[in-house]
Design a protein around this motif. Structure first.
Motif, PDB file in Angstrom:
ATOM      1  N   MET A  35     -42.000 107.126  -0.790  1.00 18.61           N
ATOM      2  CA  MET A  35     -42.527 107.648   0.466  1.00 18.61           C
ATOM      3  C   MET A  35     -41.690 107.202   1.662  1.00 18.61           C
ATOM      4  SD  MET A  35     -46.155 106.818   2.308  1.00 18.61           S
ATOM      5  CE  MET A  35     -45.472 105.308   2.981  1.00 18.61           C
ATOM      6  N   LEU A  36     -41.280 105.943   1.666  1.00 19.01           N
ATOM      7  CA  LEU A  36     -40.496 105.416   2.786  1.00 19.01           C
ATOM      8  C   LEU A  36     -39.028 105.809   2.707  1.00 19.01           C
ATOM      9  CD1 LEU A  36     -41.972 101.789   2.967  1.00 19.01           C
ATOM     10  CD2 LEU A  36     -42.534 103.738   4.428  1.00 19.01           C
ATOM     11  N   GLY A  37     -38.575 106.265   1.544  1.00 21.22           N
ATOM     12  CA  GLY A  37     -37.150 106.563   1.382  1.00 21.22           C
ATOM     13  C   GLY A  37     -36.304 105.327   1.250  1.00 21.22           C
ATOM     14  N   SER A  38     -36.907 104.224   0.821  1.00 13.65           N
ATOM     15  CA  SER A  38     -36.170 102.967   0.681  1.00 13.65           C
ATOM     16  C   SER A  38     -35.334 103.004  -0.589  1.00 13.65           C
ATOM     17  CB  SER A  38     -37.133 101.775   0.633  1.00 13.65           C
ATOM     18  OG  SER A  38     -37.932 101.740   1.805  1.00 13.65           O
ATOM     19  N   VAL A  39     -34.219 102.293  -0.540  1.00 13.72           N
ATOM     20  CA  VAL A  39     -33.320 102.215  -1.676  1.00 13.72           C
ATOM     21  C   VAL A  39     -33.843 101.170  -2.653  1.00 13.72           C
ATOM     22  CG1 VAL A  39     -30.933 101.806  -2.396  1.00 13.72           C
ATOM     23  CG2 VAL A  39     -31.416 102.914  -0.216  1.00 13.72           C
ATOM     24  N   ASP A  40     -33.816 101.532  -3.931  1.00 11.61           N
ATOM     25  CA  ASP A  40     -34.272 100.609  -4.963  1.00 11.61           C
ATOM     26  C   ASP A  40     -33.342  99.393  -4.996  1.00 11.61           C
ATOM     27  OD1 ASP A  40     -35.446  99.360  -7.044  1.00 11.61           O
ATOM     28  OD2 ASP A  40     -35.072 100.936  -8.524  1.00 11.61           O
ATOM     29  N   ARG A  41     -33.940  98.213  -5.152  1.00 14.42           N
ATOM     30  CA  ARG A  41     -33.144  96.988  -5.201  1.00 14.42           C
ATOM     31  C   ARG A  41     -32.158  97.003  -6.372  1.00 14.42           C
ATOM     32  NH1 ARG A  41     -35.223  92.367  -2.521  1.00 14.42           N
ATOM     33  NH2 ARG A  41     -35.673  93.059  -0.403  1.00 14.42           N
ATOM     34  N   THR A  42     -32.485  97.736  -7.443  1.00 19.25           N
ATOM     35  CA  THR A  42     -31.577  97.785  -8.588  1.00 19.25           C
ATOM     36  C   THR A  42     -30.241  98.396  -8.195  1.00 19.25           C
ATOM     37  OG1 THR A  42     -33.483  98.029 -10.057  1.00 19.25           O
ATOM     38  CG2 THR A  42     -31.321  98.586 -10.963  1.00 19.25           C
ATOM     39  N   HIS A  43     -30.279  99.481  -7.394  1.00 14.28           N
ATOM     40  CA  HIS A  43     -29.034 100.091  -6.934  1.00 14.28           C
ATOM     41  C   HIS A  43     -28.248  99.123  -6.054  1.00 14.28           C
ATOM     42  CE1 HIS A  43     -29.960 104.113  -8.486  1.00 14.28           C
ATOM     43  NE2 HIS A  43     -31.205 103.922  -8.062  1.00 14.28           N
ATOM     44  N   VAL A  44     -28.955  98.373  -5.224  1.00 14.78           N
ATOM     45  CA  VAL A  44     -28.280  97.437  -4.320  1.00 14.78           C
ATOM     46  C   VAL A  44     -27.597  96.333  -5.113  1.00 14.78           C
ATOM     47  CG1 VAL A  44     -28.633  95.776  -2.456  1.00 14.78           C
ATOM     48  CG2 VAL A  44     -29.843  97.952  -2.415  1.00 14.78           C
ATOM     49  N   PHE A  45     -28.295  95.774  -6.096  1.00 13.89           N
ATOM     50  CA  PHE A  45     -27.691  94.712  -6.898  1.00 13.89           C
ATOM     51  C   PHE A  45     -26.521  95.234  -7.718  1.00 13.89           C
ATOM     52  CE2 PHE A  45     -31.945  92.628  -6.364  1.00 13.89           C
ATOM     53  CZ  PHE A  45     -31.472  91.494  -5.717  1.00 13.89           C
ATOM     54  N   ASP A  46     -26.641  96.456  -8.242  1.00 13.93           N
ATOM     55  CA  ASP A  46     -25.518  97.033  -8.990  1.00 13.93           C
ATOM     56  C   ASP A  46     -24.301  97.237  -8.089  1.00 13.93           C
ATOM     57  OD1 ASP A  46     -27.106  97.033 -11.204  1.00 13.93           O
ATOM     58  OD2 ASP A  46     -27.638  99.163 -11.081  1.00 13.93           O
ATOM     59  N   MET A  47     -24.536  97.646  -6.864  1.00 14.11           N
ATOM     60  CA  MET A  47     -23.421  97.855  -5.940  1.00 14.11           C
ATOM     61  C   MET A  47     -22.766  96.533  -5.565  1.00 14.11           C
ATOM     62  SD  MET A  47     -23.496 100.163  -2.488  1.00 14.11           S
ATOM     63  CE  MET A  47     -24.152 101.512  -3.466  1.00 14.11           C
ATOM     64  N   LEU A  48     -23.567  95.484  -5.407  1.00  9.38           N
ATOM     65  CA  LEU A  48     -23.001  94.174  -5.105  1.00  9.38           C
ATOM     66  C   LEU A  48     -22.217  93.628  -6.292  1.00  9.38           C
ATOM     67  CD1 LEU A  48     -25.956  92.520  -3.134  1.00  9.38           C
ATOM     68  CD2 LEU A  48     -23.770  93.285  -2.223  1.00  9.38           C
ATOM     69  N   ASP A  49     -22.697  93.901  -7.493  1.00  8.43           N
ATOM     70  CA  ASP A  49     -21.934  93.472  -8.674  1.00  8.43           C
ATOM     71  C   ASP A  49     -20.587  94.192  -8.742  1.00  8.43           C
ATOM     72  OD1 ASP A  49     -24.001  91.816  -9.378  1.00  8.43           O
ATOM     73  OD2 ASP A  49     -24.902  93.219 -10.800  1.00  8.43           O
ATOM     74  N   ALA A  50     -20.559  95.486  -8.404  1.00 11.09           N
ATOM     75  CA  ALA A  50     -19.300  96.226  -8.414  1.00 11.09           C
ATOM     76  C   ALA A  50     -18.349  95.709  -7.336  1.00 11.09           C
ATOM     77  CB  ALA A  50     -19.576  97.720  -8.217  1.00 11.09           C
ATOM     78  N   LEU A  51     -18.895  95.351  -6.168  1.00 17.13           N
ATOM     79  CA  LEU A  51     -18.050  94.788  -5.118  1.00 17.13           C
ATOM     80  C   LEU A  51     -17.504  93.428  -5.525  1.00 17.13           C
ATOM     81  CD1 LEU A  51     -20.121  95.720  -1.924  1.00 17.13           C
ATOM     82  CD2 LEU A  51     -17.941  96.691  -2.619  1.00 17.13           C
ATOM     83  N   CYS A  52     -18.325  92.646  -6.207  1.00 14.40           N
ATOM     84  CA  CYS A  52     -17.866  91.332  -6.656  1.00 14.40           C
ATOM     85  C   CYS A  52     -16.742  91.462  -7.685  1.00 14.40           C
ATOM     86  CB  CYS A  52     -19.034  90.549  -7.238  1.00 14.40           C
ATOM     87  SG  CYS A  52     -18.640  88.880  -7.779  1.00 14.40           S
ATOM     88  N   ALA A  53     -16.826  92.505  -8.535  1.00 11.61           N
ATOM     89  CA  ALA A  53     -15.796  92.732  -9.542  1.00 11.61           C
ATOM     90  C   ALA A  53     -14.618  93.525  -9.011  1.00 11.61           C
ATOM     91  CB  ALA A  53     -16.402  93.462 -10.741  1.00 11.61           C
ATOM     92  N   HIS A  54     -14.665  93.955  -7.759  1.00 14.93           N
ATOM     93  CA  HIS A  54     -13.606  94.743  -7.129  1.00 14.93           C
ATOM     94  C   HIS A  54     -13.339  96.038  -7.906  1.00 14.93           C
ATOM     95  CE1 HIS A  54     -12.705  91.413  -4.442  1.00 14.93           C
ATOM     96  NE2 HIS A  54     -12.763  90.633  -5.491  1.00 14.93           N
ATOM     97  N   ASP A  55     -14.428  96.646  -8.343  1.00 12.89           N
ATOM     98  CA  ASP A  55     -14.350  97.907  -9.079  1.00 12.89           C
ATOM     99  C   ASP A  55     -14.609  99.039  -8.093  1.00 12.89           C
ATOM    100  OD1 ASP A  55     -14.384  99.967 -10.867  1.00 12.89           O
ATOM    101  OD2 ASP A  55     -15.876  99.093 -12.212  1.00 12.89           O
ATOM    102  N   GLY A  56     -13.538  99.563  -7.504  1.00 12.70           N
ATOM    103  CA  GLY A  56     -13.694 100.607  -6.497  1.00 12.70           C
ATOM    104  C   GLY A  56     -14.288 101.882  -7.046  1.00 12.70           C
ATOM    105  N   ALA A  57     -13.935 102.261  -8.288  1.00 13.14           N
ATOM    106  CA  ALA A  57     -14.481 103.481  -8.875  1.00 13.14           C
ATOM    107  C   ALA A  57     -15.986 103.369  -9.076  1.00 13.14           C
ATOM    108  CB  ALA A  57     -13.783 103.755 -10.208  1.00 13.14           C
TER     109      ALA A  57
END
Length: 421
Positions: free
Chosen positions: A210-232
């Motif tokens: 209802m609020l249009g909030s982003v799921d925390r799972t997507h946020v953590f996955d994105m942070l893991d990709a940034l930590c691994a420097h996986d641009g793709a």
């Protein structure tokens, strides 16, 4: 001693009007036995308290200054000031949105506001005190009501939902309390809307949708990709958020909130009652302290830049790729002769036992010069550079002596000065 005018300021929905009614009950409370006086804790059961709660107390008047901005409306209110209270001890005039009246209306109110009768009290409320004239501010006691903490809103929502016997979970209350932005009225409105959206119950996934909030799972996955420097992987997750219809601003906001908790985790461990405690600890261990601060700064500044981007998806992608470009760990690549990227060549280390010999040309000092031993030099970056073994210091030539003829005075044309006899 009681002041004659009070000014309550603060954002919407934090209780300015409610505090005004409580103040009116405190001034007019008669006690449960009818013998009470002015009190800081009104009984709530006497006739005056019940009438103020019901909105039918004769001596309590509320004026909406947003719809009554003219001088005529203010004068009609002030005409009632000459009459003493009918039912209570004090007459209380509550003027809401007091920054809205015109200058003429303010001027008509100043004299009565400065020297009202003893039985009259003014209560003013506004969300924008900067627009209130200084002449009005100087006549009031100003109280700044701060936004409510999310924990306070969550506790009150839990109390209301238990009284209404509505099923709810902790995730739903957390989302609603943060979405309210410190306003209890907004929190109650969003809760009512979420109950209708969830068919009579409050569940975290329904409230998030209802609020249009982003799921925390997507946020953590994105942070893991940034930590691994996986641009793709980062670009793919950003595309998934775009396809799902989530707001890029909400994604950056949620990411900055997780980064803040990860930075705090380095000093104070996250409570184990938090369902995201393990993932927050993983983020804190994957990033260095300066990387957390840098990525947090990119997220909060990237939200302001989303309006300048061609679209939100492009703005979100560039904010995330900016971290990969400037965090100092991305591999540096150069272009070879064919235009293809190649790894930057590294200088080979010298063989063991052989010290590198700097290629320093031998400089022979000319006749008349003297050599000076060179000192270690440092460049602009603060690194020591190799200096020549000897530096030739030039020696100024000795001017030739001029023979002076003491018998006569003549001009020496070769050196351009006059000699005297």
């Amino acid at each position: 001693r009681l002041h004659h005018a009070y000014l309550f300021t603060g954002t919407r929905g934090i209780g300015k009007t409610t505090v005004s009614r409580i103040l009116a009950k405190s001034l007019n409370c008669q006690g449960a036995d009818g013998q009470g006086g002015i009190t800081a804790a009104p009984c709530g059961v006497c006739q005056a308290c019940r009438d103020i709660d019901a909105g039918r107390f004769v001596d309590y008047t509320e004026l909406d200054a947003a719809s009554n901005r003219g001088v005529d409306e203010v004068q009609s209110l002030l005409e009632q000031a000459v009459y003493k209270p009918v039912q209570g001890r004090f007459k209380v005039f509550m003027i809401d949105e007091v920054h809205m009246p015109t200058n003429t209306a303010f001027n008509a109110m100043l004299k009565t506001l400065e020297e009202p009768p003893e039985y009259l009290k003014f209560v003013l409320a506004t969300t924008d005190p900067q627009k209130v004239p200084v002449t009005v501010l100087s006549r009031c006691l100003q109280f700044n009501l701060r936004p409510m903490a999310p924990e306070t809103i969550s506790e009150h929502l839990a109390h209301v939902l238990q009284a209404e016997q509505i099923a709810h979970d902790a995730e739903a209350l957390q989302l609603l309390s943060h979405a309210a932005r410190g306003s209890m009225r907004d929190a109650l409105s969003l809760t009512d809307q979420a109950i209708a959206f969830g068919a009579g119950q409050l569940k975290g996934p329904d409230v998030r949708q209802m609020l249009g909030s982003v799921d925390r799972t997507h946020v953590f996955d994105m942070l893991d990709a940034l930590c691994a420097h996986d641009g793709a992987r980062v670009l793919e997750l950003a595309r998934q958020l775009h396809v799902a219809g989530f707001s890029a601003g909400m994604a950056l906001e949620e990411m900055s909130r997780v980064l803040q908790r990860a930075a705090v985790h380095a000093h104070t461990p996250v409570s184990q009652d938090d369902p995201d405690a393990a993932r927050v600890a993983q983020v804190a261990s994957g990033f260095a302290a300066d990387e957390l601060q840098f990525l947090y700064s990119l997220c909060i500044h990237g939200r302001a830049e989303l309006g300048l981007a061609p679209d939100e998806h492009t703005g979100l992608s560039m904010v995330l790729l900016r971290y990969l470009a400037f965090n100092g760990k991305a591999e540096k690549k150069t272009l070879n002769e064919s235009g293809r990227p190649r790894q930057a060549t590294e200088r080979k280390a010298p063989a063991p036992g052989h010290a590198p010999t700097p290629a320093t040309p031998s400089v022979e000092p000319p006749a008349g010069g003297r050599s000076v031993t060179a000192l270690p030099l440092r460049n602009a970056a603060g690194l020591t550079v190799q200096a020549p073994a000897s530096v030739v210091e030039p020696v100024e030539p000795t001017p030739p002596r001029t023979t002076v003829d003491r018998k006569s005075t003549r001009l020496n044309s070769s050196h351009g000065y006059i000699s005297y006899a």
